[in-house]
Design an enzyme around this catalytic site. Sequence first.
Site, short mmCIF file in Angstrom:
data_model
loop_
_atom_site.label_atom_id
_atom_site.label_comp_id
_atom_site.label_asym_id
_atom_site.label_seq_id
_atom_site.Cartn_x
_atom_site.Cartn_y
_atom_site.Cartn_z
N ASP A 154 -17.39 -30.14 -12.61
CA ASP A 154 -16.68 -29.00 -13.17
C ASP A 154 -17.37 -27.75 -12.64
O ASP A 154 -18.49 -27.42 -13.05
CB ASP A 154 -16.73 -29.05 -14.70
CG ASP A 154 -15.93 -27.92 -15.35
OD1 ASP A 154 -15.64 -26.91 -14.66
OD2 ASP A 154 -15.61 -28.02 -16.54
N SER A 159 -7.25 -15.97 1.60
CA SER A 159 -5.82 -15.80 1.91
C SER A 159 -5.52 -14.35 2.21
O SER A 159 -6.36 -13.46 1.99
CB SER A 159 -4.95 -16.28 0.75
OG SER A 159 -4.83 -15.29 -0.24
N TYR A 188 -5.89 -12.19 -8.59
CA TYR A 188 -5.87 -13.11 -7.44
C TYR A 188 -6.41 -12.38 -6.21
O TYR A 188 -7.31 -12.87 -5.52
CB TYR A 188 -4.46 -13.61 -7.19
CG TYR A 188 -4.33 -14.49 -5.96
CD1 TYR A 188 -4.60 -15.85 -6.02
CD2 TYR A 188 -3.95 -13.95 -4.72
CE1 TYR A 188 -4.49 -16.66 -4.90
CE2 TYR A 188 -3.84 -14.74 -3.60
CZ TYR A 188 -4.11 -16.10 -3.70
OH TYR A 188 -4.01 -16.89 -2.58
#
Length: 318
Positions: A65, A152, A164
Amino acid sequence: MPNLGGKVCLVTGASRGIGKGIALQLITNGATCYITGRDIAKLEDVKAEAKQRGAEGKCIPVQCDHSKDEEIKKLFEQISNEQNETLDLLVNNAYSAVTFVFGYTKTNFWDQPIDSWDIVNNVGLRNHYLCTVYASRMMVKHRQGLIVNISSAGAVAPFLTPLYGIGKAAKDRMVADCATELKKYNVGFVSLWPGPVKTELLLGDTRKTFESHETIIKYGETPEFSGMAVSHLLCDKNILKRTGQVYLSADIAAEYGYTDIEGNSPPSMRSFKLMFALSPLKSIAAFIPQCLKLPFWLYKIILPLAIPAAENKKSKYE
């Protein structure tokens, strides 16, 4: 594809999507590859898929995790103990906020939960820095290694939700700044921007989120296309000339001359072909040569200007 025999790699967040695609390519090309995720069953499925295709490398699933510092520390201790303190490649890919960012695309950032920063950028940013620290300690000792941040175009243009883009921009800045200190130790650090990728998520429930869904299916990349790029970068003897910079997956493919696993050559995001395909003038795209591209520096300037203005989102604070 290059022979990665003897290389020790780690791909975080490899139970599906781009992480899985990268891992499959590394294993297929002969690397010993540790893969992480929260669901060990899904990681075992990746291992089984690699074995089924006759991969020459070794897959080592590790349940981790990445929101928990202690589990990250134990992960690198395991690799160090099992691989004689050697790590040739780290791919920072883990991201746990996909459902969250898609769920809040029509919600202003100030209307989102107050803990949204941690939801998006704990695993998606902070964790990548921690992994980079631990990997660097191993790589610097051996004076060799490569770290790849999967980022990205959201780093330079609005996409989905502000958190984001903030995270992606920070990942690219992490590459630029950390690379300056790693370079003298012969350790490279680059950022990779995949193009539109045909992940399980895109092919599934989120297709209604993208008006350009069919275009992405036609021109998009498979998740393994990024793995091909990473494989070539890992074997690049001049990687230090690239360090600290951002690269597009399709541009790496064009440079090395390979195609996607489906046999096609996905267009670069800076190509006029893909830009028109994602625009209202998409019918013209079929007639545009794929080689016509904007310089990357100009693409990064124009892209934010080409993104349509955000729709008028209602706020409960109006």
